[in-house]
Design a protein around this motif. Sequence first.
Motif, short mmCIF file in Angstrom:
data_model
loop_
_atom_site.label_atom_id
_atom_site.label_comp_id
_atom_site.label_asym_id
_atom_site.label_seq_id
_atom_site.Cartn_x
_atom_site.Cartn_y
_atom_site.Cartn_z
N ALA A 143 40.49 25.59 43.13
CA ALA A 143 39.51 24.51 43.07
C ALA A 143 38.69 24.55 41.77
N GLY A 144 39.05 25.46 40.87
CA GLY A 144 38.42 25.49 39.56
C GLY A 144 37.23 26.42 39.44
N TRP A 145 36.99 27.26 40.46
CA TRP A 145 35.88 28.20 40.40
C TRP A 145 36.19 29.33 39.42
N ASN A 146 35.12 29.90 38.87
CA ASN A 146 35.23 31.09 38.02
C ASN A 146 35.20 32.30 38.96
N VAL A 147 36.36 32.82 39.29
CA VAL A 147 36.44 33.86 40.32
C VAL A 147 37.25 35.05 39.83
N SER A 148 36.78 36.24 40.20
CA SER A 148 37.49 37.49 39.92
C SER A 148 37.76 38.19 41.23
N LEU A 149 38.89 38.86 41.32
CA LEU A 149 39.22 39.67 42.49
C LEU A 149 39.16 41.14 42.10
N LEU A 150 38.49 41.93 42.94
CA LEU A 150 38.36 43.35 42.67
C LEU A 150 38.86 44.14 43.87
N ASP A 151 39.87 44.96 43.65
CA ASP A 151 40.41 45.84 44.69
C ASP A 151 39.92 47.24 44.37
N LEU A 152 38.97 47.73 45.16
CA LEU A 152 38.29 48.98 44.83
C LEU A 152 38.98 50.18 45.46
N ALA A 153 39.43 51.09 44.62
CA ALA A 153 40.13 52.28 45.11
C ALA A 153 39.14 53.30 45.67
N GLY A 154 39.61 54.06 46.66
CA GLY A 154 38.86 55.22 47.13
C GLY A 154 37.70 54.92 48.06
N VAL A 155 37.56 53.68 48.49
CA VAL A 155 36.48 53.33 49.41
C VAL A 155 37.04 52.61 50.64
N ASP A 156 36.22 52.59 51.70
CA ASP A 156 36.61 51.89 52.92
C ASP A 156 35.65 50.72 53.15
N HIS A 157 35.76 50.11 54.31
CA HIS A 157 34.99 48.92 54.63
C HIS A 157 33.48 49.17 54.60
N PHE A 158 33.08 50.42 54.72
CA PHE A 158 31.66 50.74 54.86
C PHE A 158 31.05 51.30 53.58
N ASP A 159 31.70 52.31 52.98
CA ASP A 159 31.08 52.87 51.77
C ASP A 159 31.26 51.96 50.56
N ILE A 160 32.13 50.95 50.65
CA ILE A 160 32.24 49.99 49.55
C ILE A 160 30.90 49.29 49.31
N ILE A 161 30.11 49.13 50.37
CA ILE A 161 28.80 48.49 50.23
C ILE A 161 27.68 49.52 50.18
N GLU A 162 27.81 50.62 50.91
CA GLU A 162 26.75 51.64 50.92
C GLU A 162 26.44 52.15 49.50
#
Length: 290
Positions: A251-270
């Motif tokens: 749709a033309g958005w300025n978007v980046s995808l980040l696949d973060l290694a070494g983290v899970d659903h919880f510590d990715i935000i903690e």
Amino acid sequence: MGGWRDMSAEALEQQYSPSRWSPRLGSDTIIQAHIAATAAGTQRARAGAETSLHVPYGAGEGERLDIYYPTEPSGTFPALVYIHGGYWQCLSKDESGFAAPPLVSRGVAVVAVGYDTAPRGRLDAMVLQVRRSLVFLAQRYPGIRGIYLCGHSAGAHLAAMALSTDWSEYGAVPDIRGAVLVSGVYDLEPILHTYVNDALNMSREVAQRNSPVLCVAPAPAACEVLVAVAQHDSPEFRRQSREYGQALRAAGWNVSLLDLAGVDHFDIIEKLSEESYVLTQMILNMVSRA
């Protein structure tokens, strides 16, 4: 066609149970550890920053927000608006200030938004509450120069719904310049077939109406979106992030995808409580570019 529609009920429950995918802790302990970590981080943030707590943005019981002000505020300052997860039915703004310390020290306000969770709250109402909280910030705090959304899990869904808003109906247009969507759910239809919907009680119509991947707005002139997912998120969570990012890009958005290694659903935000964390640095870089 394949995909989630071909999964057994048991497999679908597994895919949409983030606590079952972490290599760090068992599914019975990781959620408690997450609540403890975010609550402790929030207490530290409240102790170390100037704050306005429990500010009402509406009349509803859950319609409150916490503001963590920059250490040395200039006349105007950017604000990171954090929308908590908890599968739309647990957690609150009171565990949502943990990301403040490294941001307020760099001149960024942090706003933790509360909303009415299920079963009291319904999904349409939660989406509306988040939108209204942003309008409130735009109207009440003219010192805020640029809003950056950050949502985790269900909060990423709510932040994504804010990106789909037609603000002409709201009396003010929040200056949303960026969004960081972390381990989110962007197509709610699979949720209908899992335990998560026991409390939400969504119909198919509600799920479709509130699926960000189905209601991508035209790309704004200047808003940068980062869609982040954890290595140890489930394959379904990873698929959802990928497909929503692709829909925004189409749709033309300025978007980046980040696949973060070494983290899970919880510590990715903690880990947003740490200044050196890659996601913290990406938020600071996003703010500095605007």
